[in-house]
Design an enzyme around this catalytic site. Sequence first.
Site, PDB file in Angstrom:
ATOM      1  N   ALA A  19       0.838  -1.196   0.000  1.00 15.47           N
ATOM      2  CA  ALA A  19       0.000   0.000   0.000  1.00 15.47           C
ATOM      3  C   ALA A  19       0.871   1.244   0.000  1.00 15.47           C
ATOM      4  O   ALA A  19       1.978   1.252   0.530  1.00 15.47           O
ATOM      5  CB  ALA A  19      -0.905   0.004   1.226  1.00 15.47           C
TER       6      ALA A  19
ATOM      7  N   ASP B 244       0.125   2.821  -5.085  1.00 16.84           N
ATOM      8  CA  ASP B 244      -0.998   3.093  -5.978  1.00 16.84           C
ATOM      9  C   ASP B 244      -2.265   3.250  -5.138  1.00 16.84           C
ATOM     10  O   ASP B 244      -3.086   2.345  -5.038  1.00 16.84           O
ATOM     11  CB  ASP B 244      -1.135   1.951  -6.984  1.00 16.84           C
ATOM     12  CG  ASP B 244      -2.140   2.250  -8.096  1.00 16.84           C
ATOM     13  OD1 ASP B 244      -2.729   3.353  -8.087  1.00 16.84           O
ATOM     14  OD2 ASP B 244      -2.336   1.379  -8.957  1.00 16.84           O
TER      15      ASP B 244
ATOM     16  N   ASN C   7       8.190   9.719   4.235  1.00 11.80           N
ATOM     17  CA  ASN C   7       6.967  10.315   3.699  1.00 11.80           C
ATOM     18  C   ASN C   7       6.060  10.769   4.834  1.00 11.80           C
ATOM     19  O   ASN C   7       6.031  10.166   5.907  1.00 11.80           O
ATOM     20  CB  ASN C   7       6.253   9.332   2.763  1.00 11.80           C
ATOM     21  CG  ASN C   7       5.192   8.505   3.474  1.00 11.80           C
ATOM     22  OD1 ASN C   7       4.070   8.958   3.691  1.00 11.80           O
ATOM     23  ND2 ASN C   7       5.553   7.277   3.865  1.00 11.80           N
ATOM     24  N   ARG C   8       5.348  11.832   4.574  1.00  9.56           N
ATOM     25  CA  ARG C   8       4.276  12.287   5.463  1.00  9.56           C
ATOM     26  C   ARG C   8       3.078  12.659   4.588  1.00  9.56           C
ATOM     27  O   ARG C   8       2.508  13.751   4.688  1.00  9.56           O
ATOM     28  CB  ARG C   8       4.737  13.474   6.325  1.00  9.56           C
ATOM     29  CG  ARG C   8       5.375  14.639   5.585  1.00  9.56           C
ATOM     30  CD  ARG C   8       5.582  15.830   6.531  1.00  9.56           C
ATOM     31  NE  ARG C   8       6.221  16.956   5.867  1.00  9.56           N
ATOM     32  CZ  ARG C   8       7.529  17.199   5.897  1.00  9.56           C
ATOM     33  NH1 ARG C   8       8.356  16.383   6.552  1.00  9.56           N
ATOM     34  NH2 ARG C   8       8.020  18.266   5.276  1.00  9.56           N
TER      35      ARG C   8
ATOM     36  N   GLY D 117      -0.013  11.614   4.430  1.00 10.00           N
ATOM     37  CA  GLY D 117      -1.266  11.922   5.112  1.00 10.00           C
ATOM     38  C   GLY D 117      -2.502  11.369   4.415  1.00 10.00           C
ATOM     39  O   GLY D 117      -3.565  12.008   4.413  1.00 10.00           O
ATOM     40  N   PHE D 118      -2.370  10.173   3.827  1.00  9.76           N
ATOM     41  CA  PHE D 118      -3.510   9.519   3.180  1.00  9.76           C
ATOM     42  C   PHE D 118      -4.148  10.412   2.118  1.00  9.76           C
ATOM     43  O   PHE D 118      -5.378  10.592   2.074  1.00  9.76           O
ATOM     44  CB  PHE D 118      -4.584   9.112   4.200  1.00  9.76           C
ATOM     45  CG  PHE D 118      -4.196   8.035   5.179  1.00  9.76           C
ATOM     46  CD1 PHE D 118      -3.096   7.228   4.977  1.00  9.76           C
ATOM     47  CD2 PHE D 118      -4.963   7.831   6.317  1.00  9.76           C
ATOM     48  CE1 PHE D 118      -2.754   6.235   5.885  1.00  9.76           C
ATOM     49  CE2 PHE D 118      -4.633   6.834   7.237  1.00  9.76           C
ATOM     50  CZ  PHE D 118      -3.528   6.039   7.020  1.00  9.76           C
TER      51      PHE D 118
ATOM     52  N   SER E 128      -0.200   4.151  10.478  1.00  9.55           N
ATOM     53  CA  SER E 128       0.520   5.228   9.807  1.00  9.55           C
ATOM     54  C   SER E 128       0.842   6.327  10.825  1.00  9.55           C
ATOM     55  O   SER E 128      -0.011   6.697  11.636  1.00  9.55           O
ATOM     56  CB  SER E 128      -0.320   5.827   8.678  1.00  9.55           C
ATOM     57  OG  SER E 128       0.288   7.019   8.186  1.00  9.55           O
TER      58      SER E 128
ATOM     59  N   ASN F 200       1.256   9.390  10.072  1.00  9.72           N
ATOM     60  CA  ASN F 200       1.023  10.680   9.420  1.00  9.72           C
ATOM     61  C   ASN F 200      -0.401  11.219   9.547  1.00  9.72           C
ATOM     62  O   ASN F 200      -0.717  12.242   8.956  1.00  9.72           O
ATOM     63  CB  ASN F 200       1.405  10.580   7.941  1.00  9.72           C
ATOM     64  CG  ASN F 200       2.865  10.231   7.763  1.00  9.72           C
ATOM     65  OD1 ASN F 200       3.723  10.764   8.450  1.00  9.72           O
ATOM     66  ND2 ASN F 200       3.147   9.309   6.854  1.00  9.72           N
ATOM     67  N   THR F 201      -1.262  10.538  10.287  1.00  9.85           N
ATOM     68  CA  THR F 201      -2.603  11.030  10.580  1.00  9.85           C
ATOM     69  C   THR F 201      -2.730  11.171  12.093  1.00  9.85           C
ATOM     70  O   THR F 201      -2.583  10.178  12.817  1.00  9.85           O
ATOM     71  CB  THR F 201      -3.688  10.069  10.047  1.00  9.85           C
ATOM     72  OG1 THR F 201      -3.617  10.031   8.620  1.00  9.85           O
ATOM     73  CG2 THR F 201      -5.081  10.532  10.469  1.00  9.85           C
TER      74      THR F 201
ATOM     75  N   LYS G  31      -2.745  -3.952   9.846  1.00 12.64           N
ATOM     76  CA  LYS G  31      -1.373  -3.508   9.595  1.00 12.64           C
ATOM     77  C   LYS G  31      -0.841  -2.796  10.827  1.00 12.64           C
ATOM     78  O   LYS G  31      -1.445  -1.825  11.299  1.00 12.64           O
ATOM     79  CB  LYS G  31      -1.317  -2.579   8.383  1.00 12.64           C
ATOM     80  CG  LYS G  31       0.107  -2.233   7.962  1.00 12.64           C
ATOM     81  CD  LYS G  31       0.126  -1.621   6.569  1.00 12.64           C
ATOM     82  CE  LYS G  31       1.553  -1.409   6.073  1.00 12.64           C
ATOM     83  NZ  LYS G  31       1.600  -0.989   4.669  1.00 12.64           N
TER      84      LYS G  31
ATOM     85  N   ASN H  74       4.377  -1.232   9.058  1.00 15.72           N
ATOM     86  CA  ASN H  74       4.232   0.064   8.416  1.00 15.72           C
ATOM     87  C   ASN H  74       5.587   0.792   8.478  1.00 15.72           C
ATOM     88  O   ASN H  74       6.607   0.188   8.798  1.00 15.72           O
ATOM     89  CB  ASN H  74       3.146   0.883   9.118  1.00 15.72           C
ATOM     90  CG  ASN H  74       2.379   1.784   8.173  1.00 15.72           C
ATOM     91  OD1 ASN H  74       2.973   2.474   7.356  1.00 15.72           O
ATOM     92  ND2 ASN H  74       1.065   1.792   8.292  1.00 15.72           N
TER      93      ASN H  74
END
Length: 354
Positions: A79, A82, A128-129, A131-132, A193, A195-196, A234, A263
């Site tokens: 994930a 894409d 990376n950040r 953020g979905f 994640s 980043n959220t 995850k 992750n």
Amino acid sequence: MADARTRLFDLGYRNLMRPFLFRVGDGDAEAAHHKTLKQVHALGEQPTALKALARATQVATTPVEVAGIVFPNRVGLAAGVDKDGVGVKAWAALGFGHVELGTVTAQAQPGNELPRLFRLTESNAIINRMGFNNLGAQHLADTLALAGPIKIPVGVSIGKTKVTPVEESVDDYLTSLRALDDYADYIAVNVSSPNTPGLRSLQDKEPLAELLAELVTTAGQLARGRRATPIFVKIAPDLTDEAIDDVLEVAQRADVSGIIATNTTLSRDGLHGADLPLAQEVGGLSGAPLTRRARHVVERVAARSELPVIGVGGVMTADDGKALIEAGASLVQVYTGFIYGGPALVTELNRTLG
């Protein structure tokens, strides 16, 4: 002949394609990423080219069954590559045995401010950040409906919409599940994640138990006589061993189908040289610095539960993938390794893992 094809892929990607992509937008990693996805999408619209590419990447592999799903090989696209299913028609031709789309959220959202993706080339890593950033669960469902049958299993990673309060997370995840259940071979629940804001708190025992129980129950209700869509969880590489055990206890009680480990990490161990200034960038780190930690988490999960494991994190070489399988993973996924190594890595992994 197979070895010659692999060398050709490797030389072409490393010497021509990767240097070009890494220069796109004066080194703008996200611009390069979108350009690559655009090319993969275009490839997916050309059946003759897809067949030729599939022949070139073909390696003899033994299918493996995980959570009732038959995977043609053990190598998947993780994930984050894409999110919106842009290249879903083409990934099989590049040698992947499954693809995990997303992470998508119930509502479309732009993600965090730019820049938010950084290559750390000396350390073979990425921060990376994002953020979905995605077009929303329903948009992905529509994309998959239009794409028609895909030759490999398609997983979908779902996460929490940023503007949704943590206490309303369950309904947010359920909205995504309901939209995508007809199109996903499995659902990956992303609670890890970095980043959220607040997302990783959902790995705590009580909120995780509530979330997983609702998702598994709803997947069963949506099945309508067919096999319920498997639910995977995850987890973060930054969990302590005790916290991993807590997650496993909750996951097994909720009757989930498997664990995805891991992750990205908040740790900056393993960075060196010219990459050290970038260590200050906020976000999740992936790539070679995560290799050893991901292996430990996979080994812990496999030793402490009967749940199947998808191993992901720091798979930069075929030996890295083999080590995750030996640690107890049934499948492996690549992200950063694919960015740096290209299709040749997928071929080598398939050859090594059989």
